[in-house]
Write a protein that holds these residues in place. Structure first.
Motif, PDB file in Angstrom:
ATOM      1  N   ASP A   1       3.350   9.490 -12.360  1.00 40.62           N
ATOM      2  CA  ASP A   1       4.714   9.989 -12.190  1.00 40.62           C
ATOM      3  C   ASP A   1       5.018  11.016 -13.281  1.00 40.62           C
ATOM      4  OD1 ASP A   1       5.346   8.655 -14.523  1.00 40.62           O
ATOM      5  OD2 ASP A   1       7.207   7.801 -13.722  1.00 40.62           O
ATOM      6  N   ARG A   2       6.255  11.485 -13.374  1.00 44.53           N
ATOM      7  CA  ARG A   2       6.570  12.569 -14.299  1.00 44.53           C
ATOM      8  C   ARG A   2       6.402  12.146 -15.747  1.00 44.53           C
ATOM      9  NH1 ARG A   2      10.983  15.120 -12.720  1.00 44.53           N
ATOM     10  NH2 ARG A   2      11.505  15.940 -14.755  1.00 44.53           N
TER      11      ARG A   2
ATOM     12  N   LEU B   1       0.726   5.713 -10.575  1.00 44.47           N
ATOM     13  CA  LEU B   1       1.262   5.329  -9.267  1.00 44.47           C
ATOM     14  C   LEU B   1       0.141   4.995  -8.289  1.00 44.47           C
ATOM     15  CD1 LEU B   1       4.014   8.063  -8.849  1.00 44.47           C
ATOM     16  CD2 LEU B   1       4.287   5.731  -9.656  1.00 44.47           C
ATOM     17  N   ALA B   2      -1.046   5.544  -8.539  1.00 43.72           N
ATOM     18  CA  ALA B   2      -2.211   5.219  -7.714  1.00 43.72           C
ATOM     19  C   ALA B   2      -3.432   5.332  -8.597  1.00 43.72           C
ATOM     20  CB  ALA B   2      -2.333   6.168  -6.532  1.00 43.72           C
ATOM     21  N   ARG B   3      -4.263   4.318  -8.606  1.00 45.05           N
ATOM     22  CA  ARG B   3      -5.490   4.354  -9.411  1.00 45.05           C
ATOM     23  C   ARG B   3      -6.612   3.651  -8.649  1.00 45.05           C
ATOM     24  NH1 ARG B   3      -2.215   0.622 -13.513  1.00 45.05           N
ATOM     25  NH2 ARG B   3      -2.438  -1.330 -12.383  1.00 45.05           N
TER      26      ARG B   3
ATOM     27  N   TYR C   1      -2.163   0.592  -5.844  1.00 45.37           N
ATOM     28  CA  TYR C   1      -0.848   1.209  -6.041  1.00 45.37           C
ATOM     29  C   TYR C   1       0.061   0.252  -6.809  1.00 45.37           C
ATOM     30  CZ  TYR C   1      -2.683   4.117  -2.282  1.00 45.37           C
ATOM     31  OH  TYR C   1      -3.473   4.931  -1.523  1.00 45.37           O
ATOM     32  N   PRO C   2       0.245   0.469  -8.111  1.00 43.74           N
ATOM     33  CA  PRO C   2       1.029  -0.473  -8.925  1.00 43.74           C
ATOM     34  C   PRO C   2       2.451  -0.683  -8.409  1.00 43.74           C
ATOM     35  CG  PRO C   2      -0.114   1.094 -10.314  1.00 43.74           C
ATOM     36  CD  PRO C   2      -0.325   1.550  -8.916  1.00 43.74           C
ATOM     37  N   LEU C   3       3.078   0.335  -7.848  1.00 48.70           N
ATOM     38  CA  LEU C   3       4.464   0.156  -7.401  1.00 48.70           C
ATOM     39  C   LEU C   3       4.547  -0.572  -6.062  1.00 48.70           C
ATOM     40  CD1 LEU C   3       6.565   3.332  -8.230  1.00 48.70           C
ATOM     41  CD2 LEU C   3       6.163   1.305  -9.582  1.00 48.70           C
ATOM     42  N   GLY C   4       3.442  -0.739  -5.404  1.00 45.83           N
ATOM     43  CA  GLY C   4       3.460  -1.444  -4.127  1.00 45.83           C
ATOM     44  C   GLY C   4       4.363  -0.779  -3.117  1.00 45.83           C
ATOM     45  N   PRO C   5       5.196  -1.557  -2.434  1.00 46.36           N
ATOM     46  CA  PRO C   5       6.013  -0.990  -1.350  1.00 46.36           C
ATOM     47  C   PRO C   5       7.068   0.002  -1.831  1.00 46.36           C
ATOM     48  CG  PRO C   5       6.558  -3.290  -1.729  1.00 46.36           C
ATOM     49  CD  PRO C   5       5.354  -3.001  -2.558  1.00 46.36           C
ATOM     50  N   ALA C   6       7.363   0.007  -3.137  1.00 48.63           N
ATOM     51  CA  ALA C   6       8.457   0.867  -3.614  1.00 48.63           C
ATOM     52  C   ALA C   6       8.178   2.344  -3.384  1.00 48.63           C
ATOM     53  CB  ALA C   6       8.725   0.596  -5.096  1.00 48.63           C
ATOM     54  N   ALA C   7       6.932   2.739  -3.456  1.00 49.63           N
ATOM     55  CA  ALA C   7       6.628   4.171  -3.309  1.00 49.63           C
ATOM     56  C   ALA C   7       5.711   4.432  -2.114  1.00 49.63           C
ATOM     57  CB  ALA C   7       5.977   4.696  -4.589  1.00 49.63           C
ATOM     58  N   PHE C   8       5.719   3.514  -1.172  1.00 52.85           N
ATOM     59  CA  PHE C   8       4.778   3.584  -0.050  1.00 52.85           C
ATOM     60  C   PHE C   8       4.832   4.914   0.690  1.00 52.85           C
ATOM     61  CE2 PHE C   8       4.256   2.968   4.572  1.00 52.85           C
ATOM     62  CZ  PHE C   8       2.900   2.688   4.593  1.00 52.85           C
ATOM     63  N   HIS C   9       6.038   5.353   1.046  1.00 54.67           N
ATOM     64  CA  HIS C   9       6.127   6.515   1.929  1.00 54.67           C
ATOM     65  C   HIS C   9       5.772   7.812   1.233  1.00 54.67           C
ATOM     66  CE1 HIS C   9       8.646   3.510   3.998  1.00 54.67           C
ATOM     67  NE2 HIS C   9       8.018   3.994   5.041  1.00 54.67           N
TER      68      HIS C   9
ATOM     69  N   LEU D   1       8.209  12.718  -9.430  1.00 54.22           N
ATOM     70  CA  LEU D   1       8.840  11.425  -9.198  1.00 54.22           C
ATOM     71  C   LEU D   1       8.999  10.652 -10.514  1.00 54.22           C
ATOM     72  CD1 LEU D   1       9.376  10.513  -6.253  1.00 54.22           C
ATOM     73  CD2 LEU D   1       7.525   8.885  -6.545  1.00 54.22           C
ATOM     74  N   ASP D   2      10.060   9.859 -10.597  1.00 56.16           N
ATOM     75  CA  ASP D   2      10.260   8.994 -11.750  1.00 56.16           C
ATOM     76  C   ASP D   2      10.085   7.546 -11.282  1.00 56.16           C
ATOM     77  OD1 ASP D   2      12.231   9.094 -14.615  1.00 56.16           O
ATOM     78  OD2 ASP D   2      11.657   7.216 -13.632  1.00 56.16           O
ATOM     79  N   ALA D   3       9.058   6.878 -11.825  1.00 53.35           N
ATOM     80  CA  ALA D   3       8.724   5.536 -11.344  1.00 53.35           C
ATOM     81  C   ALA D   3       9.891   4.571 -11.516  1.00 53.35           C
ATOM     82  CB  ALA D   3       7.483   5.013 -12.062  1.00 53.35           C
TER      83      ALA D   3
END
Lengths: 425, 626
Positions: free
Chosen positions: B70-71, B76-78, B169-177, B256-258
């Motif tokens: 994120d910024r 957000l993805a690893r 994806y550490p944020l899971g469903p929060a950043a899915f889209h 994006l800001d996580a």
């Protein structure tokens, strides 16, 4: 050759050599595919037996028709083969990404194969009545058009291999029709210029250096030789200027296009075409495996049906384009040389047939047929040995495939068709 | 006699030429024989060694996929390592024996990795079609199993383990889209992708940024030739064979800001559908983008069995969780559109802030034989523009609409970015639609509907149109900003794994709302009054910062609750954030959507450096003024 007349004109030794090679092909195809009990490769050798049987019938049919028939209908055949090419361009079913086939029920026809025959007949017919010479540029007009139309259609498919066949078969025909060796040299000189000017660019790609002046030395030397030849032979002014300009132009355009227009991925594609080993997963994979297979055959080979490389089919095309690697692995250097000798016998015997025939059309038909066969043999074997790009040209007599086997049968038929008794028409 | 007989070749010439041709061919054949000698005699030893028992195998070296940050540099993805079990069918001598052995393998907890023999046999049979390819028969197996397999490789001919990396994806469903997800290349698309260097079984970005920036993330796989023993075990790379190192993909940094993304996900009512978009109208950087309901992208990286079960649930959910509503959801803007009508009236000079409409609001308005209502049935009376917006009086806007006409209103709507794609770097954006006389006739041509002048009433109060939440955020940002509308974007830059910058994306202006400064000033005041105490959007107020906004409650189906909408920007006099909240089927914008926006705005101005420093500035200015 008096024996031609004595034996009723049918060249049995040529015919039987061809049949022996065809049988050898079936055996090799069987060896390459017999482990497949199911799947697309099962029964491939059985269908090749059918192709070969039909091919022998085709040879006999072609032989029994008087030469005058081919002479009369040569342009018709040419036109029909073009129509098929155009048709496949629009309607052909996709096969391996390229549009090349016409499906006739379960049989797939490859019109580019028949275009080889069509072009051969048309050129033989045209050149049999006209003398061509660089001194009269206009004498080239019709032959160039005859070649260019199928060339472009085939290149669009894209089938570079067949397009190259069109060019390669034309040179011996031109030679026969009156061009001197020097003139042939002039004719191919732009091609040499293109190759030589591209090599340093290709070598420099991927390294940090740009191709410097040193890279132009091979082309420079060639150009000096060309100029020297021009000086000593003194062709007329237009030819001289034309050749010099054409060579400078191709070399210049090659460099310009490479440096300014091609993207890196396009360059990579060209490089892996010329040197497949740069692309070990794609085209290079086949070539490397093929070399290993042939090399591991050593002097005497591993024995029929005992190849490990080819039997385990790491080569996806081993029963078609890479059939020579099956031969190399199982029969070694002795087997390969033996087969090459049979090929050489066919080719030389084919060319020498012309000594007995006065008719120019017949001779051109023979020269063209033999040259097409010879070109395929050389390019295919050189490819399996990693000396040439993978162009997809099959190996005559040995490779699997219906369309090409039929084409070959027609060519063999043309060669055997020549008779002293038939030459006056 | 046909012409052919006239042309004859000279006997001598024929001999000469046929000899030349034969000689040329002989030379070519000599070259081939020389090469054969080299390959089959001089290099024979190497080639024989390589061919022995077919010891050479080409191995694809997968390029590590680029990560997403994120910024602020939060991942957000690893990628995580994962082991799978593969089979090389041609090395299997006795299938039944192998099945027996495989079924015996258990973890320390005594769990068998293959549960049923029938399932395993089916897999092996399927794999047998590709005799010489390693086919996966079990994915994502525990580490301990891999060591068991390695130890017993002699007893398990044809079984090999492979390591690969899976996306996490550490944020899971929060950043899915926004992020999208990964999946295997479908068989039917494989042929077209093969030319681009994809291999069978590769995974590829399927949606969101993973899809959009596939080429950036992907890198380039390498190849090497490895020696393989008779049991399929790899012994190592073969020397002197061409080898290509993999090129890792680039790491991508987002706008994006996580924290904001997570907050939006937490604050959005779980059971409701809708979307939240927050962006910086000064440059188009998207700070958070939420679409609800969501799904967990991690399930797409799971082993096949688990994945297909969960995938079936997601794919058949009637709430369409795969749809990114922020860019693909189309909503009627409702009263939020009144800002556009107001701006159109002011900018075109047809009205001023002080002008009133000829007829007072009595709760209803008669036009022709149609009676249109105001939401406030008791009537607002004769209002000026600021109050008409603040109280969202329909009657005022009906008359404004008749005065301006649909073409003028739609012109300003387009200038503010509504009804056309914003050009954000995500796949699947929809353009929406702005209703005016022309577009109405085109759209409804098939149904035979013709534009009538009464429709302009709907146009002015925001019915008829279709917009996306992202467009609404852009619209309110541009209204506050007054000068430029930026193309919203998510990817800021990409770098190599070691941090070297490869590409930086600079903000791009999309269009200019082209509003004069007086209009902008009036609009800002009006928007502020909506959020100030007494306005419908008061629940979004931020202490110390003037917020401007507009609520909306859009009717979408008779008898159903309205869609709740809220748009805002802050600080309204020079906004750094613009936000749009849409909650479907939930009630009023002021009571449902505005509180969500309020939470995000307050978080931004309390906890984010850019926001907190602005709060300080504004308080200092206020103190000075006093």
């Amino acid at each position: 050759m008096p024996e031609l007349e004595k034996k009723g004109g049918f060249d049995f030794s040529f015919f039987f050599t061809a049949v022996i090679l065809w049988i050898l092909g079936v055996l090799l195809i069987y060896s390459a595919t017999h482990i497949h009990e199911t799947g697309p490769l099962a029964g491939v050798s059985r269908s090749q037996i059918i192709w070969v049987t039909m091919a022998i019938v085709i040879v006999l049919v072609i032989v029994s028709i008087p030469t005058v028939f081919y002479y009369t209908f040569s342009y018709v055949f040419y036109g029909l083969s073009l129509l098929l090419l155009v048709y496949v361009g629009f309607m052909g079913t996709a096969s391996k990404g390229a549009e090349r086939w016409i499906a006739l029920g379960s049989i797939k026809l490859q019109p580019s194969e028949f275009a080889k025959i069509g072009l051969l007949l048309a050129l033989a017919r045209y050149l049999s009545t006209k003398k061509i010479s660089l001194e009269h540029i206009s004498s080239f007009l019709v032959p160039i058009i005859l070649i260019a139309v199928p060339f472009v259609l085939v290149l669009k498919q894209p089938d570079l291999g067949t397009a190259l066949v069109f060019c390669a078969m034309s040179l011996p025909l031109f030679f026969w029709a009156g061009l001197s060796l020097i003139e042939i040299f002039f004719l191919v000189s732009p091609g040499i210029s293109l190759t030589l000017s591209a090599i340093p660019l290709i070598l420099a790609f991927g390294t940090d250096q740009t191709a410097g002046i040193a890279g132009s030395i091979p082309w420079g030397i060639f150009f000096l030789i060309l100029c020297a030849v021009l000086y000593f032979t003194r062709p007329n002014m237009i030819i001289l200027i034309g050749i010099v300009v054409l060579n400078l132009f191709t070399a210049g355009v090659t460099t310009l296009v490479w440096n300014s227009f091609l993207q890196d991925y396009q360059k990579m594609r060209i490089i892996s075409f010329i040197d497949p080993q740069q692309d070990p997963a794609g085209a290079g994979y086949q070539v490397i495996q093929s070399k290993v297979a042939i090399g591991s055959g050593h002097l005497f080979g591993k024995g029929y049906l005992k190849g490990t490389q080819t039997r385990l089919s790491f080569l996806p095309e081993q029963h078609t384009d890479f059939i020579f690697s099956v031969l190399g692995e199982q029969f070694g250097l002795i087997g390969c040389t033996g087969v090459l000798m049979l090929f050489l016998f066919l080719i030389i015997r084919g060319y020498l047939t012309t000594r007995a025939i006065r008719n120019r059309f017949t001779n051109l038909l023979i020269v063209g047929s033999v040259s097409i066969i010879g070109f395929h043999i050389f390019v295919n074997i050189a490819m399996t040995l990693g000396m040439m790009p993978v162009t997809g040209l099959p190996l005559p007599f040995l490779s699997y495939g219906g369309s090409f086997t039929f084409t070959l049968a027609i060519l063999v038929g043309f060669i055997l068709n020549a008779r002293v008794s038939r030459q006056d028409f | 006699m046909p012409r052919g007989s006239r042309v004859q070749d000279d006997q001598q010439e024929r001999s000469y030429k046929s000899l030349i041709l034969s000689g040329a061919i002989a030379v070519f054949f000599f070259i081939l024989i020389a090469r054969l000698f080299m390959v089959q005699v001089i290099q024979a030893e190497t080639n024989i060694k390589l061919s022995k028992e077919n010891r050479m195998q080409l191995r694809i070296l997968q390029a590590p996929r680029g990560q997403i940050f994120d910024r602020n540099g939060n991942a957000l993805a690893r990628n995580r390592p994962s082991y799978s079990l593969c089979i090389l069918p041609y090395q299997v001598k006795n299938r039944n024996k192998l099945v027996e052995k495989l079924l015996k393998i258990t973890t320390r907890k005594n769990e068998r990795i293959f549960k049923e023999s029938s399932e395993l046999i089916a897999r092996l049979q399927k794999a047998a079609y590709r005799r010489f390819d390693a086919t996966r028969i079990k994915e994502d197996i525990p580490m301990e199993i891999t060591s068991i397999i390695e130890e017993h490789s002699m007893e398990l001919p044809g079984i090999i383990t492979e390591i690969e990396s899976r996306r996490e994806y550490p944020l899971g469903p929060a950043a899915f889209h926004v992020l999208g997800y990964m999946g295997e290349i479908p068989e039917k698309h494989f042929d077209s992708l093969k030319g681009q260097g994809y291999h069978y079984g590769d995974v590829i970005g399927k949606a969101g940024l993973e899809y959009q920036y596939e080429d950036v993330f992907r890198g380039e796989s390498g190849q090497e030739y490895v020696e393989v023993n008779a049991y399929g075990k790899r012994l190592g790379a073969i020397e002197n064979m061409p080898r290509k190192e993999p090129d890792p993909g680039y790491d991508v940094y987002l706008t994006l800001d996580a924290d904001l993304q997570q907050l939006a996900y937490d604050e959005f009512p779980d059971s409701l559908r809708g979307s939240v978009v927050m962006l910086n109208p000064r440059n188009g950087e998207v700070l958070c983008m939420l679409s609800n309901p969501s799904a967990d992208p991690n399930i797409f990286s799971m082993a096949t069995g688990l994945r297909s079960k969960q995938w079936a649930e997601i794919a058949t959910d009637p709430d369409l969780p795969l749809n990114n509503r922020a860019i693909g959801g189309t909503y009627t803007p409702g009263s939020t559109f009144k800002l556009v009508s107001a701006a159109a009236g002011l900018a075109s000079g047809e009205i001023t802030a002080k002008s009133r409409m000829p007829r007072a609001c009595t709760g209803a308005y008669r036009f022709g034989n149609r009676v249109a209502h105001c939401w406030y049935s008791k009537g607002h009376g004769r209002l000026r523009l600021p109050d008409a917006v603040k109280l969202s009086c329909n009657i005022y806007f009906y008359q404004l609409g008749l005065k301006l006409g649909s073409m003028t209103i739609s012109k300003y709507a387009h200038r503010l970015g509504l009804g056309e794609k914003t050009g954000i770097d995500l796949p699947g954006e929809r353009s929406g639609w702005i209703c005016n006389e022309e577009s109405y006739n085109v759209r409804h041509k098939a149904r035979g509907w013709q534009w009538t002048r009464g429709i302009v009433l709907d146009v002015a109060i925001g019915q008829q149109h279709i917009v996306t939440p992202l467009q609404l955020a852009c619209m309110i940002g541009a209204l506050g900003n007054g000068s430029d509308l930026y193309t919203p974007f998510l990817v800021k830059e990409w770098r190599t794994g070691s941090g070297i910058m490869v590409k930086q994306i600079s903000p791009k202006t999309k269009s200019s709302p082209d509003l004069d400064s007086a209009t902008v000033a009036t609009m800002r005041k009006i928007m502020e009054s909506v959020v100030n105490p007494g306005g419908t959007g008061w629940r979004s107020a931020v202490p110390g910062i003037p917020v401007g906004g507009k609520t909306g409650s859009a009717e979408w189906k008779k008898g159903e609750k309205t869609h709740a909408l809220f748009v805002a920007c802050a600080p309204v006099y020079d906004p750094v954030v613009a936000i749009a909240v849409v909650v479907e089927n939930a009630g009023h914008g002021g009571s449902v959507a505005a509180p969500i926006a309020g939470k995000l705005l307050r978080y931004y101005f309390e906890h984010k450096d850019e926001g907190a420093s602005l709060v300080k500035q504004y308080t200092a200015r206020k103190n000075n003024a006093e």
